[in-house]
Design a protein around this motif. Structure first.
Motif, PDB file in Angstrom:
ATOM      1  N   TRP A 100       0.810  -1.217   0.000  1.00  0.00           N
ATOM      2  CA  TRP A 100       0.000   0.000   0.000  1.00  0.00           C
ATOM      3  C   TRP A 100       0.843   1.266   0.000  1.00  0.00           C
ATOM      4  O   TRP A 100       0.293   2.378   0.011  1.00  0.00           O
ATOM      5  N   ALA A 101       2.158   1.142   0.006  1.00  0.00           N
ATOM      6  CA  ALA A 101       3.033   2.313   0.083  1.00  0.00           C
ATOM      7  C   ALA A 101       2.791   3.312  -1.045  1.00  0.00           C
ATOM      8  O   ALA A 101       2.685   4.522  -0.781  1.00  0.00           O
ATOM      9  N   GLY A 104       3.351   0.404   4.523  1.00  0.00           N
ATOM     10  CA  GLY A 104       2.473  -0.063   3.462  1.00  0.00           C
ATOM     11  C   GLY A 104       2.820  -1.466   3.012  1.00  0.00           C
ATOM     12  O   GLY A 104       2.040  -2.112   2.308  1.00  0.00           O
ATOM     13  N   GLU A 105       4.010  -1.934   3.420  1.00  0.00           N
ATOM     14  CA  GLU A 105       4.412  -3.305   3.132  1.00  0.00           C
ATOM     15  C   GLU A 105       4.129  -4.188   4.345  1.00  0.00           C
ATOM     16  O   GLU A 105       3.839  -3.702   5.436  1.00  0.00           O
ATOM     17  N   HIS A 106       4.223  -5.495   4.160  1.00  0.00           N
ATOM     18  CA  HIS A 106       3.953  -6.421   5.257  1.00  0.00           C
ATOM     19  C   HIS A 106       5.050  -6.339   6.313  1.00  0.00           C
ATOM     20  O   HIS A 106       6.244  -6.228   5.999  1.00  0.00           O
ATOM     21  N   TYR A 107       4.622  -6.389   7.542  1.00  0.00           N
ATOM     22  CA  TYR A 107       5.524  -6.221   8.685  1.00  0.00           C
ATOM     23  C   TYR A 107       6.615  -7.299   8.706  1.00  0.00           C
ATOM     24  O   TYR A 107       7.784  -7.002   8.989  1.00  0.00           O
ATOM     25  N   ASN A 108       6.249  -8.524   8.392  1.00  0.00           N
ATOM     26  CA  ASN A 108       7.211  -9.630   8.461  1.00  0.00           C
ATOM     27  C   ASN A 108       8.327  -9.499   7.443  1.00  0.00           C
ATOM     28  O   ASN A 108       9.396 -10.114   7.597  1.00  0.00           O
ATOM     29  N   GLY A 109       8.120  -8.732   6.393  1.00  0.00           N
ATOM     30  CA  GLY A 109       9.148  -8.589   5.370  1.00  0.00           C
ATOM     31  C   GLY A 109      10.070  -7.406   5.585  1.00  0.00           C
ATOM     32  O   GLY A 109      10.937  -7.142   4.737  1.00  0.00           O
ATOM     33  N   LEU A 110       9.922  -6.691   6.688  1.00  0.00           N
ATOM     34  CA  LEU A 110      10.729  -5.498   6.958  1.00  0.00           C
ATOM     35  C   LEU A 110      11.799  -5.786   8.005  1.00  0.00           C
ATOM     36  O   LEU A 110      11.596  -6.586   8.925  1.00  0.00           O
ATOM     37  N   SER A 111      12.929  -5.117   7.854  1.00  0.00           N
ATOM     38  CA  SER A 111      14.000  -5.240   8.846  1.00  0.00           C
ATOM     39  C   SER A 111      13.663  -4.423  10.086  1.00  0.00           C
ATOM     40  O   SER A 111      12.764  -3.574  10.072  1.00  0.00           O
ATOM     41  N   ARG A 112      14.395  -4.693  11.155  1.00  0.00           N
ATOM     42  CA  ARG A 112      14.173  -3.949  12.398  1.00  0.00           C
ATOM     43  C   ARG A 112      14.467  -2.466  12.207  1.00  0.00           C
ATOM     44  O   ARG A 112      13.756  -1.606  12.727  1.00  0.00           O
ATOM     45  N   ALA A 113      15.495  -2.153  11.431  1.00  0.00           N
ATOM     46  CA  ALA A 113      15.839  -0.753  11.178  1.00  0.00           C
ATOM     47  C   ALA A 113      14.736  -0.056  10.396  1.00  0.00           C
ATOM     48  O   ALA A 113      14.416   1.114  10.654  1.00  0.00           O
ATOM     49  N   ALA A 114      14.142  -0.770   9.438  1.00  0.00           N
ATOM     50  CA  ALA A 114      13.060  -0.182   8.644  1.00  0.00           C
ATOM     51  C   ALA A 114      11.841   0.079   9.520  1.00  0.00           C
ATOM     52  O   ALA A 114      11.194   1.137   9.413  1.00  0.00           O
ATOM     53  N   VAL A 115      11.509  -0.857  10.406  1.00  0.00           N
ATOM     54  CA  VAL A 115      10.363  -0.681  11.303  1.00  0.00           C
ATOM     55  C   VAL A 115      10.605   0.505  12.242  1.00  0.00           C
ATOM     56  O   VAL A 115       9.695   1.313  12.490  1.00  0.00           O
ATOM     57  N   SER A 168      -3.936  -4.986  15.038  1.00  0.00           N
ATOM     58  CA  SER A 168      -3.522  -5.809  13.899  1.00  0.00           C
ATOM     59  C   SER A 168      -2.142  -6.431  14.132  1.00  0.00           C
ATOM     60  O   SER A 168      -1.259  -5.816  14.739  1.00  0.00           O
ATOM     61  N   ASN A 169      -1.976  -7.643  13.623  1.00  0.00           N
ATOM     62  CA  ASN A 169      -0.677  -8.303  13.689  1.00  0.00           C
ATOM     63  C   ASN A 169       0.248  -7.864  12.561  1.00  0.00           C
ATOM     64  O   ASN A 169       1.415  -8.261  12.523  1.00  0.00           O
ATOM     65  N   ASP A 170      -0.280  -7.072  11.641  1.00  0.00           N
ATOM     66  CA  ASP A 170       0.512  -6.559  10.518  1.00  0.00           C
ATOM     67  C   ASP A 170       0.354  -5.033  10.489  1.00  0.00           C
ATOM     68  O   ASP A 170      -0.266  -4.473   9.584  1.00  0.00           O
ATOM     69  N   PRO A 171       0.909  -4.331  11.483  1.00  0.00           N
ATOM     70  CA  PRO A 171       0.623  -2.898  11.659  1.00  0.00           C
ATOM     71  C   PRO A 171       1.143  -2.002  10.540  1.00  0.00           C
ATOM     72  O   PRO A 171       0.618  -0.911  10.341  1.00  0.00           O
ATOM     73  N   THR A 172       2.149  -2.432   9.828  1.00  0.00           N
ATOM     74  CA  THR A 172       2.672  -1.592   8.745  1.00  0.00           C
ATOM     75  C   THR A 172       1.887  -1.753   7.446  1.00  0.00           C
ATOM     76  O   THR A 172       2.075  -0.967   6.511  1.00  0.00           O
ATOM     77  N   PHE A 173       1.025  -2.752   7.396  1.00  0.00           N
ATOM     78  CA  PHE A 173       0.244  -3.013   6.182  1.00  0.00           C
ATOM     79  C   PHE A 173      -1.240  -2.723   6.382  1.00  0.00           C
ATOM     80  O   PHE A 173      -1.867  -2.026   5.583  1.00  0.00           O
ATOM     81  N   ASP A 174      -1.815  -3.223   7.469  1.00  0.00           N
ATOM     82  CA  ASP A 174      -3.265  -3.125   7.666  1.00  0.00           C
ATOM     83  C   ASP A 174      -3.731  -1.723   8.052  1.00  0.00           C
ATOM     84  O   ASP A 174      -4.908  -1.397   7.873  1.00  0.00           O
ATOM     85  N   THR A 175      -2.844  -0.904   8.586  1.00  0.00           N
ATOM     86  CA  THR A 175      -3.256   0.413   9.084  1.00  0.00           C
ATOM     87  C   THR A 175      -3.237   1.497   8.014  1.00  0.00           C
ATOM     88  O   THR A 175      -3.416   2.675   8.326  1.00  0.00           O
ATOM     89  N   TRP A 176      -3.054   1.118   6.745  1.00  0.00           N
ATOM     90  CA  TRP A 176      -2.971   2.137   5.689  1.00  0.00           C
ATOM     91  C   TRP A 176      -4.247   2.968   5.601  1.00  0.00           C
ATOM     92  O   TRP A 176      -4.192   4.179   5.333  1.00  0.00           O
TER      93      TRP A 176
END
Length: 357
Positions: free
Chosen positions: A8-9, A71-82, A228-236
Motif C-alpha cells: 500500500w506504500a 504499506g508493506e507487510h511487517y514480516n518482510g521489513l527489517s528492524r531498522a526499517a520498522v 492488527s498483527n501486521d501494523p505496517t500493512f493493515d493500518t494504511w
C-alpha cells in the motif's frame, strides 16, 4: 501506474502528496485573494500560513514512513526499517495535532474578528482557549506516549492505552469542530439578510461538517486496525483517513476567504474593509495605491468584515492614507451622522441619535 496487491506504500504516498498539494494551493489562493482585496494580511492569515507549513511537514513525515517501507507487510521489513517507520509516524502524529490546532485557530480568529458583539467574541475566545489547551495536552501526551528512551516505539515499548488515547483525541477534536460550526451559524442567523442568503453563507461554514465526518472515519479505521498483527500493512486506511482530515481542516479554514464568499458577504449587508463611496472616490481622485484601515469598537480591533446593524454608542474608524493630498481637498466635510477631519488621518465617528429637522 500499477500497484502491487501486497503493497500500500504507493497509494499512501500518492494520496498524501495530492492532499498536501491541495491544502497548499488553497492557502496560497486565500492569501492571494486577501492581499489583492485588502493589501494586507491579518492574524487569521498568519495562522493559515503556519497550518500550511505544518501540514507540509506532516505530509513529508508520512512520505518518509513509506520510504522506510510503510504499506508493506511487517514480516518482510527489517528492524531498522520498522524503527524508521515508527519514528516517522511519531513525528507525523505530533505535526497532525499542531496542524489541526492552527487551522482551527485560523477559522475561530476570523469568526472573532467578523463580529463586534461582546458575547460572540467571548465565545470565540473560549473556543480558542479550548483549542490551545487541546493541542498542548494532546502533543504532550503524544510525545510521552511510551516510556523513554524509545518514546516512539508503539510495538515493543511500554506505552499508554493507545486505543483509549486516540478515542479521546478524536472525541475532543469533534467537540471543538462542532463548537466552531455552531458559533458561526448563530452569527449568520443574526445578520440582516434573507434566509436564502443566510443559507448560502451558512453553507460555507457548514463545509466544516466534512471535517467531523472524516474524523469519525479516522476513528473507525483506527479502532479496526489498532490490534492488527501486521501494523505496517493493515493500518494504511487509518493513515489515509488522517491525511484526509488534515487536508479538509486546512481547506475549509480557507474557504470563507475566497472571493465568491467575500462577494456574498458584501451583498448580504456586511461591510468589507469599511470602504464607503467617499473613500473610493477619494482613492481615485488622489491616485492612492492603497488605504490602510484600523477600526475599533470601543478600543478593540475589528476585522475587514463587520455586520451592518445598529450598535449602541459610537463607532470610530481611523483611515490612514499614503500619498500626497491637495490643499483643496483638505477641508473638513460633515453631515448629521458623520464627521471627517482630514490631516494625515481620517477620523470617522458614528453615533446613534435622533434625527432633527
Amino acid at each position: 501506474m500499477r500497484f502491487a496487491k501486497d503493497n500500500w506504500a504507493p497509494t499512501v504516498n500518492i494520496v498524501t502528496w495530492f492532499l498536501m498539494t491541495t491544502a497548499i494551493l488553497c492557502v496560497l489562493t486565500r492569501l492571494g485573494t486577501r492581499y489583492w482585496i485588502f493589501r494586507r494580511w491579518t492574524t487569521d492569515d498568519y495562522f493559515s500560513i503556519v497550518s500550511m507549513v505544518l501540514c507540509a511537514a506532516q505530509s513529508l513525515a508520512m512520505s518518509m514512513a513509506t520510504a522506510h517501507g510503510y504499506g508493506e507487510h511487517y514480516n518482510g521489513l527489517s528492524r531498522a526499517a520498522v524503527d524508521g517507520i515508527m519514528k516517522s509516524q511519531y513525528a507525523a502524529a505530533i505535526l497532525f495535532i499542531m496542524t489541526m490546532c492552527f487551522s482551527k485557530l485560523c477559522l475561530i480568529q476570523f469568526i472573532w474578528s467578523v463580529t463586534p458583539a461582546t458575547s460572540d467574541r467571548r465565545i470565540a475566545i473560549g473556543l480558542e482557549i479550548f483549542t490551545a489547551l487541546w493541542a498542548v495536552t494532546s502533543v504532550m501526551a503524544t510525545v510521552f506516549q511510551c516510556t523513554p528512551p524509545r518514546m516512539w516505539d508503539q510495538l515493543s515499548g511500554k506505552c499508554v492505552n493507545l486505543n483509549a488515547w486516540w478515542n479521546y483525541l478524536a472525541a475532543t477534536n469533534i467537540l471543538s469542530e462542532a463548537g466552531i460550526i455552531t458559533q458561526a451559524l448563530f452569527i449568520i442567523i443574526g445578520i440582516q439578510a434573507n434566509w436564502a442568503k443566510k443559507g448560502t453563507l451558512a453553507s460555507i461554514f457548514g463545509l466544516r461538517i466534512f471535517v467531523i465526518a472524516a474524523i469519525i472515519g479516522q476513528l473507525l479505521y483506527f479502532n479496526k486496525t489498532i490490534d492488527s498483527n501486521d501494523p505496517t500493512f493493515d493500518t494504511w486506511s487509518a493513515t489515509v483517513s488522517t491525511q484526509v482530515v488534515q487536508c479538509l481542516s486546512v481547506v475549509t479554514a480557507c474557504s470563507p476567504q475566497f472571493k465568491p464568499f467575500m462577494d456574498s458577504l458584501r451583498s448580504s449587508g456586511m461591510r468589507i474593509d469599511g470602504l464607503t463611496s467617499y473613500n473610493l472616490a477619494s482613492t481615485k481622485r488622489h491616485g492612492l495605491s492603497s488605504l490602510r484601515y484600523h477600526s475599533t469598537f470601543h478600543g478593540s480591533e475589528v476585522h475587514e468584515l463587520t455586520p451592518v446593524r445598529p450598535i449602541k454608542g459610537t463607532y470610530e474608524t481611523n483611515v490612514t492614507a499614503s500619498g500626497a493630498i491637495s490643499d483643496g481637498d483638505a477641508e473638513s466635510q460633515s453631515s448629521q451622522t458623520h464627521i471627517i477631519r482630514e490631516v494625515r488621518t481620517f477620523t470617522v465617528t458614528d453615533s446613534v441619535r435622533d434625527r432633527r429637522d
